[in-house]
Each structure stands twice: as structure tokens, then as C-alpha cells.
Design an enzyme around this catalytic site. Structure first.
Site, PDB file in Angstrom:
ATOM      1  CG  ASP A   1      -2.170   0.649   1.151  1.00  0.00           C
ATOM      2  OD1 ASP A   1      -2.208   1.695   0.487  1.00  0.00           O
ATOM      3  OD2 ASP A   1      -3.157   0.147   1.715  1.00  0.00           O
TER       4      ASP A   1
ATOM      5  CG  ASP B   1      -4.328   6.087   0.772  1.00  0.00           C
ATOM      6  OD1 ASP B   1      -5.191   5.275   1.125  1.00  0.00           O
ATOM      7  OD2 ASP B   1      -4.234   7.242   1.229  1.00  0.00           O
TER       8      ASP B   1
ATOM      9  CD  GLU C   1      -8.744   4.827  -1.255  1.00  0.00           C
ATOM     10  OE1 GLU C   1      -9.578   4.635  -0.361  1.00  0.00           O
ATOM     11  OE2 GLU C   1      -7.749   5.553  -1.096  1.00  0.00           O
TER      12      GLU C   1
ATOM     13  CG  HIS D   1      -8.599  -0.299   5.157  1.00  0.00           C
ATOM     14  ND1 HIS D   1      -8.556  -0.483   3.789  1.00  0.00           N
ATOM     15  CD2 HIS D   1      -8.094   0.929   5.383  1.00  0.00           C
ATOM     16  CE1 HIS D   1      -8.033   0.576   3.230  1.00  0.00           C
ATOM     17  NE2 HIS D   1      -7.746   1.457   4.163  1.00  0.00           N
ATOM     18  CG  ASP D   2     -10.979   3.136   4.338  1.00  0.00           C
ATOM     19  OD1 ASP D   2     -10.391   3.231   5.430  1.00  0.00           O
ATOM     20  OD2 ASP D   2     -10.444   3.416   3.250  1.00  0.00           O
TER      21      ASP D   2
HETATM   22  C1  NOJ Z   1      -7.818   6.001   2.115  1.00  0.00           C
HETATM   23  C2  NOJ Z   1      -7.478   4.894   3.059  1.00  0.00           C
HETATM   24  O1  NOJ Z   1      -8.084   3.714   2.596  1.00  0.00           O
HETATM   25  C3  NOJ Z   1      -7.962   5.316   4.432  1.00  0.00           C
HETATM   26  O2  NOJ Z   1      -7.884   4.265   5.362  1.00  0.00           O
HETATM   27  C4  NOJ Z   1      -7.158   6.512   4.860  1.00  0.00           C
HETATM   28  O3  NOJ Z   1      -7.668   7.000   6.080  1.00  0.00           O
HETATM   29  C5  NOJ Z   1      -7.214   7.631   3.818  1.00  0.00           C
HETATM   30  N1  NOJ Z   1      -7.050   7.141   2.475  1.00  0.00           N
HETATM   31  C6  NOJ Z   1      -6.128   8.627   4.069  1.00  0.00           C
HETATM   32  O4  NOJ Z   1      -4.878   8.044   3.752  1.00  0.00           O
END
Ligand code: NOJ
Length: 525
Positions: A99, A201, A260, A320-321
Site C-alpha cells: 500500500d 492510496d 484507490e 478497511h474503510d
Molecule cells: C484512504 C485509506 O483507505 C484510508 O484508510 C485513509 O484514512 C485515507 N485514504 C487517508 O490516507
């Protein structure tokens, strides 16, 4: 299958390292813990692991605030452990995806510490510093995703710096050539270590409008949502940068980069994928659907249609979000819907991404009190939004203290259901979610049509049953998913079909579909 390409034809498994397996018994997962579970992952049948960030981080955003791009955080182990992981994974044909969080660093990164020393410092321009407006106000109206204005004032410098997320996550200045070249070196560093893939990210936030114009207002509840994000994300400069990244990644055969996207619709997301861009990007439109076959069908059709001929789709339902798919779709501990969702994920056209624990139907842990929350955005937005701890709880390995994740108290509580829902017990239950997952992954692997086949829907405007056909060379496979709790009939396409889930049964004509039943049928022509 001939010409099997791991990132296109395989299954990718996301590991949140803090929560997977703790070998040092300090309550936080680590690299050695992952190594110990590689045999399990191999038996599950996955082809690659995406590791959420393992670089040194003060953990304001649990790893998504990096203070050294080429180091390993001691809480996860050492570089030696990482090299060991790469070697052991390779032995099992498991590829490693890192990542990379390159939109921002931690405010403890050496670059930022130097950057704020003085305006003259060689690193000052590594970040986005701006003078206040004549009235002392921030340079523009941009808001931070995690709450409040996106500009933080530094008394000593008399300037604001920009942060799209927390103030401890300052955005770097990708327009500075030294930043650009240092970041590209990060790719080279990890490729040389044997990493074969990257997850970027929020990559479409790297570039901001060069004039830092105000975002126009729009209707929304909280600050960030009350703006049209046309100047703080998705700027055109990203395309040539992706080309450059791709050239570097392509120097290593079969390497991969998935992005992402943030605040991007399907079209915009697809625009970043192709031969000279990203291999893939995440389609949130699919993952965020409510439980309705038509919704999922519409999302994938839109996705396939938006992607250029030189791009390959991918699909995911959890990460994870967000709340885990099983928590969103299932009633209590009943896995019927989780099985339908998993069967869909593993048989649609596109590389499936599984989130650790999805294979055993892990559910989110309940968040009851603000004081228990670890994720700072949960603390900030409580009680309207409780943050992301729910989906980040320890992996449930056994019916043992702390679910066999650790001997120590884990950093987040284990879900109470671990006494029944865990890997060990599910392995010995033929009807378990885990055995279903393993079976589906192995069917997928031995069925070229499910890996590479074209996609044709067999149900128009589905209300209860989603059915589709996948065709590849001589192979035809149909997938029939009953999204409902009703007993229904389904008319098969002409000819005789063999069941892949329960071998050796031939079907023709009308078949019945029990509530939430999954059927995968094959016809050789
Ligand atoms: C996306 C990530 O998936 C998330 O977990 C993170 O808080 C934000 N980007 C900031 O890096």
C-alpha cells in the site's frame, strides 16, 4: 489455465496487518504472524496479498500517515522479516502488493519537519504552503475529509499548509520535481525488494488545482460534503504521472498497480485504467450497493462498459474503510446472504478482492462507547459516525482466548462470536462459510470461463434472482444467485448443464432455486 496472470486471473486478499496475526504477543499483528498464516492462505487458494501500510507511522491514521517510505514499522517487525515474508510467499506462489500512501506523509516525516523549519529550507516546497489571505483567513475554502478546514496555520512561518485528511497528514507537493522523483524511487525500492504490486492510496488527489480556486458549494450535511470537489481532486496532471509510474512498474514483468480513487464515479475511475495507466482501480459504486440484484447488475454493467478494451475489471465488497459486507447484508449470524455475495464476487467478470475474514463471514464488532473508539474519525464524528474500528477487529482463528489472534489483549476487541465463528471450527464444518469460500475459489481456478470469460446477464431487471453466463473459448458457465428468501424457479438456457458445486448432477429446463441458493452450472461445447 494457460497464460495465467496472477493479478488478472487470481484472487487478491487484503490483510490489515495490525489485525491479522500477532506473533510477538503485544496485541498488534505483525509480519511474522502473517508468515505463520501463509499455509492457510495457500490452502484458501488466493494468489496475492495486499498489505495495508507497514511503513513506520505515528498511527494517527493507523499506517496511512507514513513517516518513512522505505522502512518497516518496528511494531510489524524488521526489513529482514519483510524479506522473509516475500521469500515464503513466493514459495507458495503468493504475490505481495504494498500500500503506497503518497498523497500525504505523516507530519513526523523528515521532509515535513524540515519543510516547516523555514521558508528557505530546501524541503519547504515539498508541501503545500500558502500565505494567509489579507484578512488572515485560509487561502481558499477547501475542507478536510476528516473534519474542519483543510488548512492548518503555522505560527512560526506565518503560513498555512494543506491537508486533505488529518492535520497530521500534510499533502505533499507533487508539482515539485524533487518530490516527484523521490516518490517514483519508492516504487523502485519496493520492486527491488520483490514486491510485485502496489495499491495507491487516494492517488487522484495527488494534484490540486494550480490556482487553488474555491470549490463551488453544493447541498450536503457536513463541511466536506457541502462542496463540489472539482479543484482539490482529479486534476488532469494525474494521467502523465500514471504513465510514468506504469513505465517503472512494467520494467518488472507481471507487476501490477491498482489505484484507490476518491470522490470519483465509475466513468472517472475507469478513465485511469489501461495499458499505459493503472492496471486497475476500485469501483466503489459496486461495493456500496444495497441488497438488490438489480443494483449489483447495474453497477457491473456500468463498470464493464466504462472500462476501455485494454483494461480488466476488478470487484470488491469490503475493505478497511467500510462496514463488512456480511454485516451490511446478513441477518444476525445467518450466512445465507454472505454466501450469495461471495459467490457473486468470485464469479463476476473481474479480479476479486477479498478482505481478511470475509472467507469466514466475519462481522463488524459493535462500537458502543466513544471512549472505546481507536479510529480518530470515529471519535471526531461520534455519535453520527462511529469510525472504522468495526471492520478492523482481529482475525478469528480459533475458539481460544482472543480468538487465537494473540496471547495478549488485542488493540481492538475480538468479536464475541469468535467462539463459534473461527477458522479452525469452520474448517471441520462442511457447510461453513470457509468451506464454501474454498470450494468457490477452487472452482473458479479450474474454470477458465469464470476467470476470463465474457459476461452476459441472463436476467433482465432482476428482483430476486441474478443470473449470468460466462463464456470462454469452448466453455460456458452459468451462475444463478437467489437473492431472496423465496423458493423460485429458473428456466435454464437450452441444453444440459452440469453442476460445479455438487458434482455430477445434470439439469435441463426449469430448475428450482431454494432461498439464497447459489448454483454454478457448466456446459462444454
Ligand atoms: C484512504 C485509506 O483507505 C484510508 O484508510 C485513509 O484514512 C485515507 N485514504 C487517508 O490516507
Amino acid at each position: 489455465m494457460k497464460d495465467f496472470l496472477w493479478w488478472r486471473d487470481g484472487v487478491i486478499y487484503q490483510i490489515y496487518p495490525r489485525s491479522f496475526s500477532d506473533s510477538s504477543n503485544d496485541g498488534i499483528g505483525d509480519l511474522q504472524g502473517i508468515i505463520e498464516k501463509l499455509d492457510y492462505l495457500q490452502a484458501l487458494g488466493i494468489d496475492a496479498i495486499w498489505l495495508s501500510p507497514i511503513n513506520p507511522s505515528p498511527d494517527v491514521d493507523f499506517g496511512y500517515d507514513v513517516s518513512d517510505y522505505t522502512g518497516i514499522d518496528p511494531k510489524f517487525g524488521t526489513m529482514k522479516d519483510f524479506e522473509h515474508l516475500v521469500k515464503e510467499a513466493k514459495k507458495r506462489d503468493i504475490h505481495i502488493i504494498m500500500d503506497l500512501v503518497l498523497n500525504h506523509t505523516s507530519d513526523q516525516h523528515a521532509w515535513f519537519l524540515k519543510s516547516k523549519q523555514s521558508k528557505e529550507n530546501a524541503h519547504h516546497d515539498f508541501y503545500i504552503w500558502k500565505d494567509p489571505k489579507p484578512d488572515g483567513e485560509p487561502p481558499n475554502n477547501w475542507q478536510a475529509v476528516f473534519g474542519g478546514p483543510a488548512w492548518e496555520y503555522d505560527e512560526d512561518l506565518g503560513q498555512y499548509y494543506y491537508h486533505m485528511f488529518f492535520k497530521e497528514q500534510p499533502d505533499v507537493n507533487w508539482r515539485n520535481p524533487e518530490v516527484r522523483s523521490a516518490m517514483l524511487d519508492v516504487f523502485r525500492f519496493w520492486l527491488d525488494k520483490g514486491v510485485e504490486g502496489f495499491r495507491l492510496d487516494v492517488f487522484n488527489a495527488y494534484f490540486k488545482d494550480p490556482e487553488f480556486k474555491d470549490n463551488p458549494p453544493k447541498f450536503g450535511i457536513r463541511g466536506f460534503d457541502r462542496q463540489e470537489h472539482i479543484y482539490d481532486v482529479s486534476q488532469p496532471e494525474m494521467y502523465p504521472l500514471l504513465e510514468e509510474i506504469r513505465t517503472i512498474v512494467d520494467e518488472h514483468k507481471q507487476s501490477y498497480v491498482v489505484g484507490e480513487t476518491f470522490l470519483a464515479d465509475t466513468q472517472q475511475t475507469a478513465s485511469y485504467c489501461g495499458n499505459d495507466k493503472l492496471h486497475a482501480a476500485f469501483n466503489f459504486d459496486f461495493a456500496e450497493n444495497r441488497w438488490h440484484p438489480q443494483r449489483f447488475l447495474d453497477s457491473v454493467l456500468k463498470w464493464y462498459d466504462a472500462l476501455a478494451a485494454d483494461a480488466w475489471p476488478n470487484n470488491f465488497l469490503s475493505n478497511h474503510d467500510m462496514k463488512r459486507a456480511a454485516s451490511r447484508y446478513c441477518f444476525g449470524e445467518d450466512d445465507s446472504r454472505a454466501k450469495v455475495a461471495l459467490a457473486m464476487l468470485l464469479t463476476l467478470k473481474g479480479t476479486p478482492f477479498l478482505y481478511y475474514g470475509e472467507e469466514i463471514g466475519m462481522r463488524d464488532i459493535p462500537i458502543r462507547k466513544r471512549a472505546d473508539i481507536k479510529d480518530p474519525i470515529g471519535k471526531h464524528f461520534w455519535p453520527f459516525y462511529k469510525g472504522r474500528d468495526g471492520c478492523r477487529a482481529p482475525m478469528q482463528w480459533r475458539n481460544a482466548p482472543h480468538a487465537g489472534f494473540s496471547l495478549a489483549e488485542p488493540w481492538l476487541p475480538v468479536n464475541d462470536n469468535y467462539t463459534k465463528r473461527n477458522v479452525e471450527m469452520q474448517l471441520s464444518d462442511p457447510n461453513s462459510m470457509l468451506n464454501f469460500s474454498m470450494k468457490l475459489i477452487s472452482i473458479r481456478r479450474s474454470t477458465p470461463a469464470l476467470i476470463r470469460g465474457d459476461f452476459t446477464p441472463l436476467t433482465e431487471q432482476p428482483r430476486f434472482i441474478l443470473a449470468y453466463e460466462r463464456q470462454y473459448e469452448g466453455d460456458r458457465v452459468i451462475v444463478i444467485l437467489n437473492f431472496s428468501s423465496r423458493l423460485l424457479n429458473f428456466e435454464l438456457p437450452k441444453g444440459g448443464w452440469t453442476c460445479l458445486l455438487t458434482k455430477n448432477t445434470a439439469y435441463t429446463g426449469k430448475i428450482s432455486m431454494a432461498p439464497y441458493q447459489v448454483r454454478i452450472l457448466e456446459k462444454k461445447v
